[in-house]
Scaffold this motif. Structure first.
Motif, PDB file in Angstrom:
ATOM      1  N   LEU A 147       0.705  -1.202  -0.052  1.00 20.99           N
ATOM      2  CA  LEU A 147       0.086   0.020  -0.108  1.00 20.99           C
ATOM      3  C   LEU A 147       0.979   1.371   0.078  1.00 20.99           C
ATOM      4  O   LEU A 147       0.362   2.370  -0.704  1.00 20.99           O
ATOM      5  CB  LEU A 147      -0.962   0.031   1.151  1.00 20.99           C
ATOM      6  N   LEU A 148       1.865   1.109   0.665  1.00 22.02           N
ATOM      7  CA  LEU A 148       2.777   2.432   0.847  1.00 22.02           C
ATOM      8  C   LEU A 148       3.502   2.533  -0.526  1.00 22.02           C
ATOM      9  O   LEU A 148       3.471   3.691  -1.233  1.00 22.02           O
ATOM     10  CB  LEU A 148       3.858   2.112   1.689  1.00 22.02           C
ATOM     11  N   MET A 149       3.847   1.537  -1.243  1.00 22.54           N
ATOM     12  CA  MET A 149       4.442   1.713  -2.732  1.00 22.54           C
ATOM     13  C   MET A 149       3.329   2.149  -3.763  1.00 22.54           C
ATOM     14  O   MET A 149       3.440   2.951  -4.670  1.00 22.54           O
ATOM     15  CB  MET A 149       5.021   0.217  -3.174  1.00 22.54           C
ATOM     16  N   ILE A 150       2.342   1.733  -3.522  1.00 22.02           N
ATOM     17  CA  ILE A 150       1.118   2.249  -4.327  1.00 22.02           C
ATOM     18  C   ILE A 150       0.855   3.995  -4.179  1.00 22.02           C
ATOM     19  O   ILE A 150       0.859   4.698  -5.124  1.00 22.02           O
ATOM     20  CB  ILE A 150      -0.333   1.473  -4.091  1.00 22.02           C
ATOM     21  N   ALA A 151       1.041   4.338  -3.116  1.00 23.18           N
ATOM     22  CA  ALA A 151       0.789   5.668  -2.756  1.00 23.18           C
ATOM     23  C   ALA A 151       2.053   6.470  -3.245  1.00 23.18           C
ATOM     24  O   ALA A 151       1.865   7.515  -3.819  1.00 23.18           O
ATOM     25  CB  ALA A 151       0.624   5.831  -1.012  1.00 23.18           C
ATOM     26  N   VAL A 152       3.111   5.965  -3.036  1.00 25.75           N
ATOM     27  CA  VAL A 152       4.382   6.620  -3.605  1.00 25.75           C
ATOM     28  C   VAL A 152       4.257   6.741  -5.054  1.00 25.75           C
ATOM     29  O   VAL A 152       4.575   7.552  -5.636  1.00 25.75           O
ATOM     30  CB  VAL A 152       5.737   5.793  -2.752  1.00 25.75           C
ATOM     31  N   ASN A 153       3.894   5.657  -5.696  1.00 27.63           N
ATOM     32  CA  ASN A 153       3.852   5.474  -7.026  1.00 27.63           C
ATOM     33  C   ASN A 153       2.833   6.498  -7.569  1.00 27.63           C
ATOM     34  O   ASN A 153       3.056   6.956  -8.540  1.00 27.63           O
ATOM     35  CB  ASN A 153       3.228   3.948  -7.420  1.00 27.63           C
ATOM     36  N   ALA A 154       1.564   6.656  -6.786  1.00 28.58           N
ATOM     37  CA  ALA A 154       0.626   7.699  -7.254  1.00 28.58           C
ATOM     38  C   ALA A 154       1.406   9.170  -7.129  1.00 28.58           C
ATOM     39  O   ALA A 154       1.135  10.122  -8.188  1.00 28.58           O
ATOM     40  CB  ALA A 154      -0.503   7.705  -6.500  1.00 28.58           C
ATOM     41  N   VAL A 155       2.041   9.400  -6.164  1.00 27.09           N
ATOM     42  CA  VAL A 155       2.935  10.546  -6.051  1.00 27.09           C
ATOM     43  C   VAL A 155       3.770  10.763  -7.246  1.00 27.09           C
ATOM     44  O   VAL A 155       3.737  12.029  -7.680  1.00 27.09           O
ATOM     45  CB  VAL A 155       3.367  10.887  -4.647  1.00 27.09           C
ATOM     46  N   TYR A 156       4.588   9.879  -7.603  1.00 29.36           N
ATOM     47  CA  TYR A 156       5.613   9.911  -8.440  1.00 29.36           C
ATOM     48  C   TYR A 156       4.983  10.190  -9.790  1.00 29.36           C
ATOM     49  O   TYR A 156       5.348  10.813 -10.799  1.00 29.36           O
ATOM     50  CB  TYR A 156       6.265   8.468  -8.372  1.00 29.36           C
ATOM     51  N   ILE A 157       3.891   9.525 -10.118  1.00 25.39           N
ATOM     52  CA  ILE A 157       3.154   9.472 -11.303  1.00 25.39           C
ATOM     53  C   ILE A 157       2.605  11.066 -11.582  1.00 25.39           C
ATOM     54  O   ILE A 157       2.983  11.767 -12.701  1.00 25.39           O
ATOM     55  CB  ILE A 157       1.782   8.753 -11.554  1.00 25.39           C
ATOM     56  N   GLY A 158       2.158  11.729 -10.529  1.00 27.37           N
ATOM     57  CA  GLY A 158       1.885  13.219 -10.591  1.00 27.37           C
ATOM     58  C   GLY A 158       3.094  14.058 -10.740  1.00 27.37           C
ATOM     59  O   GLY A 158       2.925  14.914 -11.478  1.00 27.37           O
ATOM     60  N   TYR A 159       4.212  13.730 -10.164  1.00 24.16           N
ATOM     61  CA  TYR A 159       5.462  14.534 -10.538  1.00 24.16           C
ATOM     62  C   TYR A 159       6.040  14.251 -11.721  1.00 24.16           C
ATOM     63  O   TYR A 159       6.393  15.247 -12.296  1.00 24.16           O
ATOM     64  CB  TYR A 159       6.323  14.093  -9.218  1.00 24.16           C
ATOM     65  N   GLU A 160       6.414  12.985 -12.154  1.00 22.69           N
ATOM     66  CA  GLU A 160       6.464  12.935 -13.593  1.00 22.69           C
ATOM     67  C   GLU A 160       5.661  13.521 -14.718  1.00 22.69           C
ATOM     68  O   GLU A 160       6.153  13.997 -15.544  1.00 22.69           O
ATOM     69  CB  GLU A 160       6.549  11.399 -13.821  1.00 22.69           C
ATOM     70  N   THR A 161       4.287  13.399 -14.313  1.00 22.58           N
ATOM     71  CA  THR A 161       3.287  13.748 -15.465  1.00 22.58           C
ATOM     72  C   THR A 161       3.653  15.528 -15.491  1.00 22.58           C
ATOM     73  O   THR A 161       3.892  15.976 -16.491  1.00 22.58           O
ATOM     74  CB  THR A 161       2.039  13.804 -14.925  1.00 22.58           C
ATOM     75  N   ASN A 162       3.975  16.167 -14.395  1.00 18.44           N
ATOM     76  CA  ASN A 162       4.196  17.656 -14.397  1.00 18.44           C
ATOM     77  C   ASN A 162       5.452  18.165 -15.076  1.00 18.44           C
ATOM     78  O   ASN A 162       5.772  19.103 -15.262  1.00 18.44           O
ATOM     79  CB  ASN A 162       3.709  18.207 -12.920  1.00 18.44           C
ATOM     80  N   ASN A 163       6.623  17.181 -14.880  1.00 21.12           N
ATOM     81  CA  ASN A 163       7.864  17.790 -14.818  1.00 21.12           C
ATOM     82  C   ASN A 163       8.657  16.884 -16.138  1.00 21.12           C
ATOM     83  O   ASN A 163       9.655  17.294 -16.359  1.00 21.12           O
ATOM     84  CB  ASN A 163       8.611  17.424 -13.676  1.00 21.12           C
ATOM     85  N   ASN A 164       8.308  15.820 -16.594  1.00 20.61           N
ATOM     86  CA  ASN A 164       8.913  14.937 -17.799  1.00 20.61           C
ATOM     87  C   ASN A 164       7.778  15.041 -18.904  1.00 20.61           C
ATOM     88  O   ASN A 164       6.809  14.359 -18.860  1.00 20.61           O
ATOM     89  CB  ASN A 164       8.982  13.645 -17.234  1.00 20.61           C
TER      90      ASN A 164
END
Length: 177
Positions: free
Chosen positions: A98-115
């Motif tokens: 569950l922690l990895m799912i949450a971290v992945n969701a945050v990463y997807i948001g970061y990556e979408t905005n910056n890459n």
């Protein structure tokens, strides 16, 4: 016990009415001795259990049927011994997933905005993160799949089927395309 009742005098500001200095109506407390007798008779005539005879009888029986149903547990399809079932049943494994799912969701948001590049043309930190998450979710799927005693039972678990689709899409996007 006497029941209190409040009355409101609405004769605003006249000298005969008991209003306060601002001219607002004043509230007085009156005691009604007959009200407590009526209240006692209503309470004593009420049924002992409102759930057994009354408006909520059907709701009570439906709720009881729902609560009496067996709780679904995917662990009943797992092996009784072995490392894969031990990991899949582990509370730490579930919490870390569950922690990895949450971290992945945050990463997807970061990556979408910056890459704005695709994975092959992205800088190395984005590539490492994508490959790490894909590896983790594929490994999680594999551990859970290996934990099933009869592999066909994984088709009975809706969470496993949903995770299978997501893991397959991640593998296709990261390692195949």
């Amino acid at each position: 016990v006497k029941t209190a009742m409040y009355s409101l005098h609405t004769d605003f500001g006249s000298e005969a009415s008991p209003a306060n200095s601002r001219g607002l109506p004043q509230v007085r407390r009156q005691t009604l001795p007959h009200a407590d007798v009526r209240l006692r008779s209503i309470v004593s005539s009420a049924p002992a259990s409102p759930l057994k005879a009354g408006l909520f009888a059907e709701l009570h029986s439906r709720t009881k049927r729902i609560l009496d149903q067996e709780v679904y547990d995917v662990g009943k399809f797992y092996f009784d011994v072995g490392p894969a079932q031990a990991i899949a049943r582990s509370d730490l494994f579930m919490k870390f997933s569950l922690l990895m799912i949450a971290v992945n969701a945050v990463y997807i948001g970061y990556e979408t905005n910056n890459n704005d590049k695709d994975l092959a043309n992205s800088t190395w930190p984005y590539q490492v993160c994508e490959h790490f998450f894909c590896f983790f979710f594929a490994s999680e799927w594999l551990v859970r799949f290996l934990a099933f005693r009869d592999k066909r039972d994984c088709l009975r678990d809706p969470w496993f089927m949903g995770d299978s689709v997501l893991a397959l899409l991640a593998v296709i996007e990261t390692w195949i395309i």
